[in-house]
Design an enzyme around this catalytic site. Structure first.
Site, PDB file in Angstrom:
ATOM      1  N   HIS A 222       0.883  -1.251   0.133  1.00  0.00           N
ATOM      2  CA  HIS A 222       0.161  -0.028   0.089  1.00  0.00           C
ATOM      3  C   HIS A 222       1.012   1.312   0.021  1.00  0.00           C
ATOM      4  O   HIS A 222       1.495   1.336  -0.900  1.00  0.00           O
ATOM      5  CB  HIS A 222      -0.901  -0.005   1.219  1.00  0.00           C
ATOM      6  CG  HIS A 222      -2.048   0.939   1.351  1.00  0.00           C
ATOM      7  ND1 HIS A 222      -2.430   1.575   0.437  1.00  0.00           N
ATOM      8  CD2 HIS A 222      -2.858   1.123   2.275  1.00  0.00           C
ATOM      9  CE1 HIS A 222      -3.575   2.324   0.607  1.00  0.00           C
ATOM     10  NE2 HIS A 222      -3.865   2.046   1.973  1.00  0.00           N
ATOM     11  N   HIS A 261      -2.194  -2.478  -9.990  1.00  0.00           N
ATOM     12  CA  HIS A 261      -3.251  -1.791  -8.974  1.00  0.00           C
ATOM     13  C   HIS A 261      -4.502  -2.620  -9.436  1.00  0.00           C
ATOM     14  O   HIS A 261      -4.748  -3.343 -10.059  1.00  0.00           O
ATOM     15  CB  HIS A 261      -3.622  -0.438  -9.578  1.00  0.00           C
ATOM     16  CG  HIS A 261      -4.222   0.632  -8.491  1.00  0.00           C
ATOM     17  ND1 HIS A 261      -5.393   0.408  -8.080  1.00  0.00           N
ATOM     18  CD2 HIS A 261      -3.708   1.205  -7.687  1.00  0.00           C
ATOM     19  CE1 HIS A 261      -5.733   1.274  -7.258  1.00  0.00           C
ATOM     20  NE2 HIS A 261      -4.555   1.665  -6.669  1.00  0.00           N
ATOM     21  N   ASP A 312       2.625   5.485  -6.617  1.00  0.00           N
ATOM     22  CA  ASP A 312       3.786   5.415  -5.921  1.00  0.00           C
ATOM     23  C   ASP A 312       5.257   5.291  -6.911  1.00  0.00           C
ATOM     24  O   ASP A 312       6.108   5.583  -6.252  1.00  0.00           O
ATOM     25  CB  ASP A 312       3.908   4.314  -5.050  1.00  0.00           C
ATOM     26  CG  ASP A 312       3.013   4.268  -3.822  1.00  0.00           C
ATOM     27  OD1 ASP A 312       3.011   5.657  -3.216  1.00  0.00           O
ATOM     28  OD2 ASP A 312       2.247   3.382  -3.619  1.00  0.00           O
TER      29      ASP A 312
END
Ligand code: CMC
Length: 377
Positions: A222, A261, A312
């Protein structure tokens, strides 16, 4: 024993209705309260987005001024929490320090919303205002430096950058931070937001919900992924090594952080915006190494696995160039996502239903209990 289909990881399970955030995973769009993230990242500020997520509408100029003023006035850390942070060993991961401090906050504030049950937007503002101070205090202490007092004349992004770097940043750096905060502020029912809503759904308090969320965000699948991306870039070191390092990792079935994802089947729109900022900040600082490496890594991962970047991938390259240490990247994610967590918690309180799914029992049955003295092995 029941025999119902198990949705591992709750994949594709629609657990609740929410007005806050919509992700179009096939179209690559992210919408906050009806507004496209691309417009918000281009034209709004983090404070405006916080207002939007908490109140469900964009603020007028006086409303924005009031919210900004309240956030600025809530930045000072209670002494008791400061003392707790001082007691933590300097080796404590900053996310652990943040989680500990947030869980302790209410004990040191007579006016804090510590009671179980609904709390107002004031509680959400207080947490949003305090998270940068907490992380900065811990970070400076662990390096043997005196804490920096927050600067009430600065915007949220500017104050946060000042607290984390100890210096005044350029307007472009501050805008890059503001955009990163906007992009991370909410993301529908991601793992940490779900954790916050589960906690709130028991009628527990806001600080407990955010404490649950911080512990959940920490994981490398995460919010912890951005820090690992920088580790990877430092390991690769030069553009000519990127292909070999990545193909080697994929051959060993290692995950490449910053890719893939659960919801997006195309490129995460936040990654598109952050790619642009990574290049811009790299050009401004005369250091395009991280950007060039990331472009190369992207190409190889897409070629080999067909995976697209997520939020990210590029964020760490920007933070590193802004002077922020790698292990503060995930706390930085929390400093933004706290707005989404608290918006979701308030939504949960307004239409509360205990979140309590079921498990398929696959353990043994009908065993005979033997007293302690009769057991062996
Ligand atoms: N690197 C290599 N392979 C991957 C990756 C990756 N980053 N992501 C997915 N895959 C592969 C995975 O191995 C699997 O392949 P196979 O079917 O051959 O076993 C396939 O793609 C499907 O993966 P999955 O794990 O079933 O998909 P998921 O929906 O559970 O995973 C994810 C989503 C984000 C956990 C995963 O893509 C991942 O581990 N990514 C790396 C960590 C990361 O970047 N996390 C940040 C997510 S976005 C921000 C946030 O939410 O905090």
């Amino acid at each position: 024993m029941t025999d119902e289909a198990v949705q591992r990881g709750l994949e594709d399970v629609v657990a609740l209705e929410s007005k806050i955030c919509f992700i179009d995973g096939k179209g690559g769009r992210l919408i906050y309260e009806g507004y496209d993230i691309r417009d918000l990242a281009e034209r709004s500020s983090f404070e405006e987005v916080a207002y939007l997520l908490w109140y469900g509408r964009l603020p007028t100029a006086p409303q924005l001024e009031e919210l900004s003023g309240r956030l600025r006035s809530m930045r000072a850390l209670p002494d008791g929490v400061r003392r707790i942070l001082e007691e933590l060993p300097p080796t404590t991961p900053p996310m652990d320090a943040l989680r500990t401090a947030v869980s302790a906050l209410g004990s040191f504030e007579s006016t804090a919303p510590v009671a179980a049950g609904p709390t107002g937007i004031g509680g959400a503002m207080r947490l949003t205002a305090l998270l940068p101070t907490i992380v900065s205090e811990f970070h400076r202490r662990r390096n043997g430096r005196a804490p920096l007092p927050p600067r009430p004349e600065l915007s949220h992004a500017a104050n946060l950058l000042y607290l984390l770097t100890g210096t005044d940043s350029s307007p472009t750096d501050i805008r890059a931070m503001d955009v990163a905060l906007i992009l991370h502020a909410d993301h529908e029912l991601n793992a940490s937001t779900f954790a916050a809503r589960v906690t709130a759904s028991t009628l527990s308090d806001l600080d407990s919900a955010v404490t649950s969320a911080i512990g959940t965000l920490k994981g490398p699948l995460h919010g912890g992924a951005n820090e690992r991306v920088m580790e990877l870039l430092r390991e690769i070191g030069s553009v000519d090594r990127a292909a070999a390092v990545i193909t080697g990792k994929l051959a060993r079935h290692e995950r490449i952080m910053g890719f893939g994802h659960r919801v997006y089947k195309v490129e995460d729109p936040r990654a598109t915006i952050l790619r642009g900022w990574s290049r811009r900040i790299g050009e401004e600082k005369g250091n395009l190494l991280w950007f060039d490496l990331l472009r190369q890594v992207e190409q190889v991962v897409h070629q080999e696995k067909g995976l697209y970047p997520n939020v990210d991938l590029y964020s760490g390259s920007i933070y590193a160039l802004l002077g922020i240490p790698d292990d503060l990247f995930t706390p930085l994610f929390a400093m933004s996502r706290v707005v989404g967590w608290t918006a979701h918690v308030l939504e949960e309180y307004a239409d509360l239903r205990l979140i309590r799914p079921k498990a398929q029992y696959v353990g043994p049955e009908n065993l005979t209990y033997r007293p302690l003295g009769e057991r062996s092995g």
